[in-house]
Write a protein that holds these residues in place. Structure first.
Motif, PDB file in Angstrom:
ATOM      1  N   ASN A 695       0.825  -1.211   0.000  1.00 57.65           N
ATOM      2  CA  ASN A 695       0.000   0.000   0.000  1.00 57.65           C
ATOM      3  C   ASN A 695       0.860   1.262   0.000  1.00 57.65           C
ATOM      4  O   ASN A 695       0.456   2.304  -0.529  1.00 57.65           O
ATOM      5  N   LEU A 696       2.065   1.156   0.567  1.00 60.89           N
ATOM      6  CA  LEU A 696       2.988   2.288   0.524  1.00 60.89           C
ATOM      7  C   LEU A 696       3.476   2.510  -0.913  1.00 60.89           C
ATOM      8  O   LEU A 696       3.589   3.653  -1.375  1.00 60.89           O
ATOM      9  N   LEU A 697       3.754   1.397  -1.596  1.00 59.66           N
ATOM     10  CA  LEU A 697       4.107   1.525  -3.018  1.00 59.66           C
ATOM     11  C   LEU A 697       2.949   2.128  -3.810  1.00 59.66           C
ATOM     12  O   LEU A 697       3.166   2.883  -4.767  1.00 59.66           O
ATOM     13  N   SER A 698       1.722   1.806  -3.412  1.00 61.97           N
ATOM     14  CA  SER A 698       0.557   2.367  -4.087  1.00 61.97           C
ATOM     15  C   SER A 698       0.511   3.882  -3.927  1.00 61.97           C
ATOM     16  O   SER A 698       0.107   4.607  -4.841  1.00 61.97           O
ATOM     17  N   ARG A 699       0.948   4.374  -2.762  1.00 62.72           N
ATOM     18  CA  ARG A 699       0.997   5.828  -2.565  1.00 62.72           C
ATOM     19  C   ARG A 699       2.016   6.466  -3.522  1.00 62.72           C
ATOM     20  O   ARG A 699       1.788   7.536  -4.067  1.00 62.72           O
ATOM     21  N   ILE A 700       3.157   5.764  -3.705  1.00 64.14           N
ATOM     22  CA  ILE A 700       4.150   6.267  -4.671  1.00 64.14           C
ATOM     23  C   ILE A 700       3.514   6.369  -6.053  1.00 64.14           C
ATOM     24  O   ILE A 700       3.627   7.389  -6.743  1.00 64.14           O
ATOM     25  N   ARG A 701       2.835   5.287  -6.451  1.00 58.15           N
ATOM     26  CA  ARG A 701       2.217   5.270  -7.773  1.00 58.15           C
ATOM     27  C   ARG A 701       1.169   6.366  -7.914  1.00 58.15           C
ATOM     28  O   ARG A 701       1.135   7.089  -8.919  1.00 58.15           O
ATOM     29  N   THR A 702       0.337   6.518  -6.904  1.00 57.50           N
ATOM     30  CA  THR A 702      -0.739   7.509  -6.975  1.00 57.50           C
ATOM     31  C   THR A 702      -0.189   8.924  -7.064  1.00 57.50           C
ATOM     32  O   THR A 702      -0.648   9.744  -7.875  1.00 57.50           O
ATOM     33  N   ILE A 703       0.812   9.228  -6.225  1.00 57.97           N
ATOM     34  CA  ILE A 703       1.376  10.585  -6.229  1.00 57.97           C
ATOM     35  C   ILE A 703       2.067  10.875  -7.556  1.00 57.97           C
ATOM     36  O   ILE A 703       1.892  11.945  -8.146  1.00 57.97           O
ATOM     37  N   CYS A 704       2.844   9.920  -8.055  1.00 61.64           N
ATOM     38  CA  CYS A 704       3.559  10.150  -9.314  1.00 61.64           C
ATOM     39  C   CYS A 704       2.600  10.255 -10.496  1.00 61.64           C
ATOM     40  O   CYS A 704       2.781  11.092 -11.386  1.00 61.64           O
ATOM     41  N   LEU A 705       1.550   9.422 -10.509  1.00 61.68           N
ATOM     42  CA  LEU A 705       0.603   9.460 -11.619  1.00 61.68           C
ATOM     43  C   LEU A 705      -0.311  10.676 -11.567  1.00 61.68           C
ATOM     44  O   LEU A 705      -1.020  10.960 -12.545  1.00 61.68           O
ATOM     45  N   SER A 706      -0.306  11.404 -10.464  1.00 62.35           N
ATOM     46  CA  SER A 706      -1.148  12.597 -10.377  1.00 62.35           C
ATOM     47  C   SER A 706      -0.596  13.737 -11.229  1.00 62.35           C
ATOM     48  O   SER A 706      -1.329  14.669 -11.569  1.00 62.35           O
ATOM     49  N   VAL A 707       0.684  13.676 -11.591  1.00 58.91           N
ATOM     50  CA  VAL A 707       1.271  14.749 -12.394  1.00 58.91           C
ATOM     51  C   VAL A 707       1.355  14.379 -13.872  1.00 58.91           C
ATOM     52  O   VAL A 707       1.272  15.244 -14.743  1.00 58.91           O
ATOM     53  N   ALA A 708       1.517  13.098 -14.177  1.00 61.57           N
ATOM     54  CA  ALA A 708       1.562  12.626 -15.569  1.00 61.57           C
ATOM     55  C   ALA A 708       1.525  11.105 -15.543  1.00 61.57           C
ATOM     56  O   ALA A 708       1.846  10.483 -14.519  1.00 61.57           O
ATOM     57  N   ASP A 709       1.141  10.518 -16.670  1.00 65.88           N
ATOM     58  CA  ASP A 709       1.104   9.057 -16.751  1.00 65.88           C
ATOM     59  C   ASP A 709       2.515   8.558 -17.060  1.00 65.88           C
ATOM     60  O   ASP A 709       2.889   8.345 -18.214  1.00 65.88           O
ATOM     61  N   LEU A 710       3.286   8.354 -15.987  1.00 66.01           N
ATOM     62  CA  LEU A 710       4.694   7.998 -16.147  1.00 66.01           C
ATOM     63  C   LEU A 710       4.879   6.614 -16.753  1.00 66.01           C
ATOM     64  O   LEU A 710       5.979   6.282 -17.207  1.00 66.01           O
ATOM     65  N   THR A 711       3.827   5.800 -16.769  1.00 68.00           N
ATOM     66  CA  THR A 711       3.948   4.468 -17.372  1.00 68.00           C
ATOM     67  C   THR A 711       4.185   4.558 -18.880  1.00 68.00           C
ATOM     68  O   THR A 711       4.623   3.587 -19.494  1.00 68.00           O
ATOM     69  N   ARG A 712       3.900   5.706 -19.472  1.00 70.37           N
ATOM     70  CA  ARG A 712       4.054   5.860 -20.917  1.00 70.37           C
ATOM     71  C   ARG A 712       5.442   6.343 -21.321  1.00 70.37           C
ATOM     72  O   ARG A 712       5.722   6.511 -22.510  1.00 70.37           O
ATOM     73  N   LEU A 713       6.305   6.595 -20.343  1.00 73.45           N
ATOM     74  CA  LEU A 713       7.657   7.045 -20.658  1.00 73.45           C
ATOM     75  C   LEU A 713       8.521   5.873 -21.093  1.00 73.45           C
ATOM     76  O   LEU A 713       8.389   4.766 -20.573  1.00 73.45           O
ATOM     77  N   ASP A 714       9.417   6.111 -22.023  1.00 78.45           N
ATOM     78  CA  ASP A 714      10.318   5.069 -22.515  1.00 78.45           C
ATOM     79  C   ASP A 714      11.383   4.755 -21.470  1.00 78.45           C
ATOM     80  O   ASP A 714      11.741   5.597 -20.641  1.00 78.45           O
ATOM     81  N   GLY A 715      11.945   3.535 -21.578  1.00 82.79           N
ATOM     82  CA  GLY A 715      13.142   3.207 -20.802  1.00 82.79           C
ATOM     83  C   GLY A 715      12.835   2.702 -19.420  1.00 82.79           C
ATOM     84  O   GLY A 715      11.763   2.881 -18.872  1.00 82.79           O
TER      85      GLY A 715
END
Length: 715
Positions: A695-715
């Motif tokens: 769930n802590l990792l989920s907070r990382i994902r939620t906070i980072c995805l709130s600014v942009a969909d980082l899953t779409r970045l290359d590399g």
């Protein structure tokens, strides 16, 4: 090593074809020489109205002998196969050799080609070039079969080395190659022989022919500007006209003429356009008044009276042309001062597109959309609507009918004569802008409003009738229109929802009975009577917005923004607000260009991968519930603190659309996340601790995805 000189002498070659013909001559001859086994040091092509010339330096004297071995069918293969192989290799069957191979004996053909002289190869290549030259238009003359842009009179083809110059033996359609050419048609018409390129160019100049187009252009411009400067005037620069005129003369003689006083009050653009289009004259302006007062014409001959007769004749023809322009102007002014009503009415009879109605129908749609857009652009809604109604009125004017390239500009003059405000008058000219990537973007609120409305109506109209660009085909310039909207929005920093205006335009089109709205739409399912239009509009709007995003990617790529960064931002809510999308993309790109930002992305992806695998394995979503009291490691507690601090900065920054602050705060998570993965085992033996860490990792994902969909970045 010999030098090669070629000249193809003909009747006058149209100026617009000369530059491409030079390039084609150079490419076809040099490519042919290289393919035949010759090399060279340099090549240059030249043109005048009556000739194409090519100089090739340090050509090899002969091609090398070539020996090639070609493997054929197995011994025992059908006779036809063996005969076909021999025929393809250019040898007799009896000349084939039998050799041992891994899979048995096979036939081999040994092909030997002796070297050939430069004369033989040049003759072959030049004949092929002449017979297959890619003129846009060509003609035949007399009884021959040769096609050329204009009748071809002679061919000069010389090879020059230490032993002297020799003519390459060549004949094309009865025209034998030689070493003679001719100078100026009137001032030096006699034939003369040449020995080399240097001799050729020098003798041409003595015969009143400047071989180099750039030299003719420089001479014209320098002489014209000097003559104008002597009178306190300046020549209006026009590089296209300069190149064209340089292609019309072999020996330019610059003459400065006067425009009759009765025409000096015509708009300078009218004078300039009329003189350029009809007479190929340069305009000469008075810098103090901005008026066009004189003209420059370029003759192709020196005369005993220093061009006085030529100039007098040109001035008479020009006066007749300008009398027509003045007649159009005076008639148009009468209509403009009465409010331009007849022009607007006549636009009802002008079809914009058979499925989208008349120009008048389109003007009504643009005016309604301009009124809606005005609050966003900061324009007065009434003024914007009036500007939209009048912006295209000049399409019915006599002046624009005669000179279509003046549309918009004449509208500005006519609106001013009708007593309209400066903003309304400016919109008549500026609403067409930007016309291309290098064209200026309007900044006046009324002009911006009408320009946006015009382009959005074009795009939604053609989307409504399903006439979208396909591949390289874009007959209605919809890509240019979309890029125009993008530049208008971004360069004026406008905050607007494209979808909102797509839907407005679609409603007006539907109410006019235009568009194929209810044909089968694969994304529209289970429609109810009240939702049909809304759902169909959404499908069309989604398609059109995707088109805008594709254009935006091209636009931002030229500014150095990565395609995956744009994709990451397009995936976020509000992606129909282009200014918002671009600010987000630029902030993300800036973050990724820092060490913290780049490493954070790796940390985010690691967290996302672990979390995704765990959710798939466990069949649950770890999206909430991380609790500090279950933290066992110092790095774990530090990550809780860092996430709390980051969220406290990111949430208000995102609410204010301050993407730079939000992404800086996100990048500061890099250190705590790195330490967490170094010191902490996520898949702990304790189920409670493992769940808490996921769930802590989920907070990382939620906070980072709130600014942009980082899953779409290359590399």
């Amino acid at each position: 090593m010999p030098d090669l000189l070629i000249e193809l002498f003909s009747e006058e070659i149209p100026a617009r074809m000369q530059a491409q013909a030079c390039a084609d001559l150079k490419k076809r001859v040099t490519d042919g020489l290289v393919e035949a086994g010759l090399t060279y040091a340099s090549a240059a092509a030249f043109s005048t109205p009556r000739r194409l010339a090519l100089s090739v330096e340090d050509l090899t004297a002969e091609s090398r002998a070539v020996r090639e071995e070609r493997k054929g069918p197995k011994v025992g293969a059908p006779d036809k196969a063996v005969e076909g192989f021999a025929r393809g290799a250019g040898v007799e069957v009896s000349a084939l050799e039998v050799r041992d191979d891994k899979k048995g004996q096979v036939y081999f053909a040994v092909i030997e080609r002796p070297g050939r002289t430069a004369e033989e190869i040049v003759a072959e290549v030049l004949e092929a070039t002449i017979r297959n030259f890619p003129w846009p238009k060509s003609m035949r003359w007399g009884a021959g079969s040769l096609r050329w842009v204009r009748p071809l009179h002679s061919i000069l083809c010389l090879l020059t080395d230490e032993e002297g110059a020799r003519t390459v033996p060549l004949e094309v359609d009865g025209i034998a190659a030689g070493r003679e050419t001719r100078g100026h048609r009137f001032m030096a018409p006699d034939a003369f022989s040449v020995n080399s390129f240097e001799d050729y160019e020098a003798k041409l100049k003595r015969a009143k022919v400047m071989l180099r187009a750039e030299e003719r252009a420089d001479m014209i411009w320098n002489e014209a500007t000097n003559q104008a400067f002597a009178l306190g005037l300046e020549v209006v620069e026009d590089r296209g006209l300069l190149a064209e005129v340089a292609g019309l003369v072999e020996w330019p003689v610059v003459l400065l003429g006067r425009i009759d006083n009765q025409f000096l009050d015509l708009p300078p653009e009218v004078l300039q356009t009329s003189m350029k289009e009809h007479q190929k004259f340069f305009s000469v302006r008075n810098p103090k008044t901005g008026r066009i007062e004189r003209f420059v014409t370029v003759a192709n001959i020196e005369t005993a009276d220093d061009g006085a007769t030529i100039l007098g004749g040109n001035q008479k023809v020009l006066s007749a042309r300008l009398a027509d322009a003045k007649f159009f102007w005076d008639n148009d002014l009468r209509v403009a001062r009465e409010g331009m009503g007849p022009w607007l009415e006549s636009l009802s009879e002008v079809t914009f597109h058979n499925k989208l109605g008349s120009q008048r129908d389109r003007i009504e749609r643009i005016a309604a959309l301009a009124r809606e857009l005005a609050p966003v652009t900061g324009a007065d809604a009434i003024e914007a609507e009036e500007a939209a109604r009048l912006a295209k009125a000049d399409l019915s004017s006599e002046m624009v009918y005669e000179f279509p390239e003046l549309q918009g500009l004449m509208g500005r003059y006519y609106a001013a004569e009708a007593g309209k405000s400066d903003a309304v008058a400016a919109a008549a000219q500026e609403h067409y802008q930007p016309l291309g990537p290098s064209d200026a973007v309007p900044t006046s609120p009324v002009s911006v409003t009408v320009a946006l409305a015009d382009k959005l109506d074009t795009l939604t109209g053609f989307w409504a009738i399903d006439e979208k660009p396909t591949g390289s085909k874009d007959p209605f310039a919809l890509r240019r229109a979309a890029l125009g909207v993008i530049r208008l929005v971004l360069e004026n920093d406008l905050k607007l929802s494209l979808n909102e205006y797509f839907h407005s335009s679609f409603w007006w089109l539907l109410n006019e009975g235009r568009g194929n709205w209810f044909e089968e739409e694969p994304k529209v399912t289970e429609l109810t009577s009240g939702d049909v239009e809304k759902q169909v509009f959404s499908v069309r709007a989604e398609s059109l917005l995707t088109f805008f995003h594709d254009r935006l990617k091209v636009y931002l790529r030229d500014q150095g923004i990565r395609h995956d960064v744009i994709d990451a931002c397009i995936a976020m809510p509000g992606n129909d607000d282009l200014a918002l999308l671009v600010r987000r993309a630029k902030a993300l790109q800036a973050t990724l260009e820092t060490d913290d930002g780049e490493n954070l992305i790796q940390g985010f992806k690691r967290a996302n991968n672990i979390l995704t695998q765990a959710e798939e394995k466990d069949g649950v979503e770890y999206s909430f519930g991380a609790d500090r009291k279950f933290a066992e490691e110092g790095a774990e507690v530090a990550l809780f603190d860092a996430l709390d601090a980051a969220q406290a900065e990111i949430d208000p920054a995102m609410a204010e659309q301050d993407f730079g602050t939000a992404m800086t705060a996100m990048a500061e998570l890099r250190g705590p996340i790195d330490r967490f993965f170094t010191d902490v085992q996520v898949n702990a033996e304790s189920t409670v601790v493992r769940r808490n860490r996921l769930n802590l990792l989920s907070r990382i994902r939620t906070i980072c995805l709130s600014v942009a969909d980082l899953t779409r970045l290359d590399g």
